[in-house]
Scaffold this motif. Structure first.
Motif, PDB file in Angstrom:
ATOM      1  N   LEU A 206      -1.924  -3.948   2.909  1.00  0.00           N
ATOM      2  CA  LEU A 206      -2.791  -4.471   1.567  1.00  0.00           C
ATOM      3  C   LEU A 206      -4.123  -4.636   1.918  1.00  0.00           C
ATOM      4  CD1 LEU A 206      -0.243  -6.348  -0.623  1.00  0.00           C
ATOM      5  CD2 LEU A 206      -1.199  -4.063  -0.929  1.00  0.00           C
ATOM      6  N   CYS A 207      -4.069  -5.232   3.013  1.00  0.00           N
ATOM      7  CA  CYS A 207      -5.631  -6.013   3.566  1.00  0.00           C
ATOM      8  C   CYS A 207      -6.444  -4.718   4.176  1.00  0.00           C
ATOM      9  CB  CYS A 207      -5.448  -6.997   4.808  1.00  0.00           C
ATOM     10  SG  CYS A 207      -4.832  -8.717   4.151  1.00  0.00           S
ATOM     11  N   ALA A 210      -7.730  -2.807   1.344  1.00  0.00           N
ATOM     12  CA  ALA A 210      -8.673  -3.459   0.303  1.00  0.00           C
ATOM     13  C   ALA A 210     -10.153  -3.721   1.386  1.00  0.00           C
ATOM     14  CB  ALA A 210      -8.193  -4.766   0.040  1.00  0.00           C
ATOM     15  N   GLU A 266     -11.498 -11.433  -3.343  1.00  0.00           N
ATOM     16  CA  GLU A 266     -10.675 -10.299  -2.666  1.00  0.00           C
ATOM     17  C   GLU A 266      -9.615 -10.769  -1.995  1.00  0.00           C
ATOM     18  OE1 GLU A 266     -14.084  -7.096  -1.075  1.00  0.00           O
ATOM     19  OE2 GLU A 266     -14.309  -9.219  -0.376  1.00  0.00           O
ATOM     20  N   THR A 270      -5.818  -9.864  -3.256  1.00  0.00           N
ATOM     21  CA  THR A 270      -4.642  -9.248  -2.493  1.00  0.00           C
ATOM     22  C   THR A 270      -3.523  -9.803  -1.974  1.00  0.00           C
ATOM     23  OG1 THR A 270      -6.655  -8.412  -1.019  1.00  0.00           O
ATOM     24  CG2 THR A 270      -4.575  -8.462   0.005  1.00  0.00           C
TER      25      THR A 270
END
Length: 288
Positions: A206-207, A210, A266, A270
């Motif tokens: 996910l990081c 993103a 952010e 996340t």
């Protein structure tokens, strides 16, 4: 060349001042020597070394240039000139030096290790090399180090500090010299209420999606040195190997992780997405 005794005494006095922590007086004396004996390279070299140590790149570049003009066979002076050229954006000079050393066509597709020294000791980080002297940090350094994820670093390609061993493959570690450009990323940490490998990998993905940095900070210092039993003492000292725990031990039940982002929102977004996907929880979100 042979110096008159009084000039040599002045030079040696300058070196003593530098050694005891008085570079200001050392520089004054060394500059006097260069005026008295302008054809002698050692005084220019010593001045260049002081300014390099202080990361004052403009005078360092000037005095390394003087050194190689007087002694074109001084390979270390040439290398230091190339390093000083990079923060000043004198890339043509840097490229000329790299060509001399065979570093003009290096592979930059694989990450390398970066040894970062600071007040609390040192860390072994990962960087993505751009050329023979510049690399971008892709680890999340300790907040007290003064270095951030994606900082553009000056590193010494000749200053190998050892190897990082990953899946039985040795990756060279080089000494960090200076930060050329600060990144806009901030460092965050939080505690995941799990140590399951699958859940941690979900957050890492996910990081990545993103555009955030991610790293596990649990269960280990940045790196642990391990001597090689079959190597000589000199070799172990010169080229140590480092082994890093990339994932926490399953029995701990929680995991301290670091994230890097430009905006706090952010990170929160996340982590909230990760909670929904993994059915796990986090706490203690902290910004540095």
């Amino acid at each position: 060349m042979d110096l008159p005794p009084n000039h040599l005494d002045l030079y040696e006095q300058a070196l003593r001042y530098d050694k005891v922590g008085d570079p200001y007086t050392a520089v004054k004396l060394l500059k006097k020597v260069t005026r008295l004996v302008p054809e002698w390279s050692d005084a220019f070299r010593s001045l260049a070394a002081i300014y390099t140590r202080r990361k004052e790149w403009k005078p360092a570049f000037h005095y390394w240039s003087k050194t190689v003009a007087l002694d074109a066979d001084d390979r270390d002076a040439w290398w230091q000139l190339g390093l000083a050229a990079v923060p000043l954006k004198r890339m043509r000079v840097a490229q000329t030096v790299w060509t001399k050393f065979g570093f003009d066509r290096l592979r930059t597709d694989a990450p390398l290790g970066l040894q970062l020294r600071h007040e609390k000791g040192y860390e072994i980080l990962w960087m993505q090399p751009l050329d023979a002297a510049r690399g971008r940090v892709v680890s999340i350094p300790h907040p007290g180090s003064g270095t951030r994820y994606r900082d553009l670093m000056l590193y010494d390609r000749r200053g190998r500090k050892g190897y990082n061993v990953v899946a039985r493959r040795r990756v060279s570690i080089y000494q960090a010299v200076d930060c050329i450009k600060r990144s806009p990323y901030q460092t965050f940490s939080c505690l995941l209420h799990t140590s399951g490998e699958a859940a941690i990998e979900q957050l890492e993905q996910l990081c990545y999606d993103a555009g955030l940095g991610f790293e596990v900070w649990s269960n280990a210092t940045r790196a642990v040195q391990q001597d090689r039993a079959q190597a000589s003492e000199d070799e172990r000292r010169a080229f140590p190997e480092y082994y890093s725990d990339l994932l926490p031990r399953p029995e701990t039940g929680s995991t301290l992780v670091a994230l890097a982002a430009i905006h706090p929102a952010e990170v929160e977004r996340t982590l909230n997405d990760w909670q929904i996907i993994s059915l796990q929880q986090y706490s203690d979100l902290r910004a540095y």
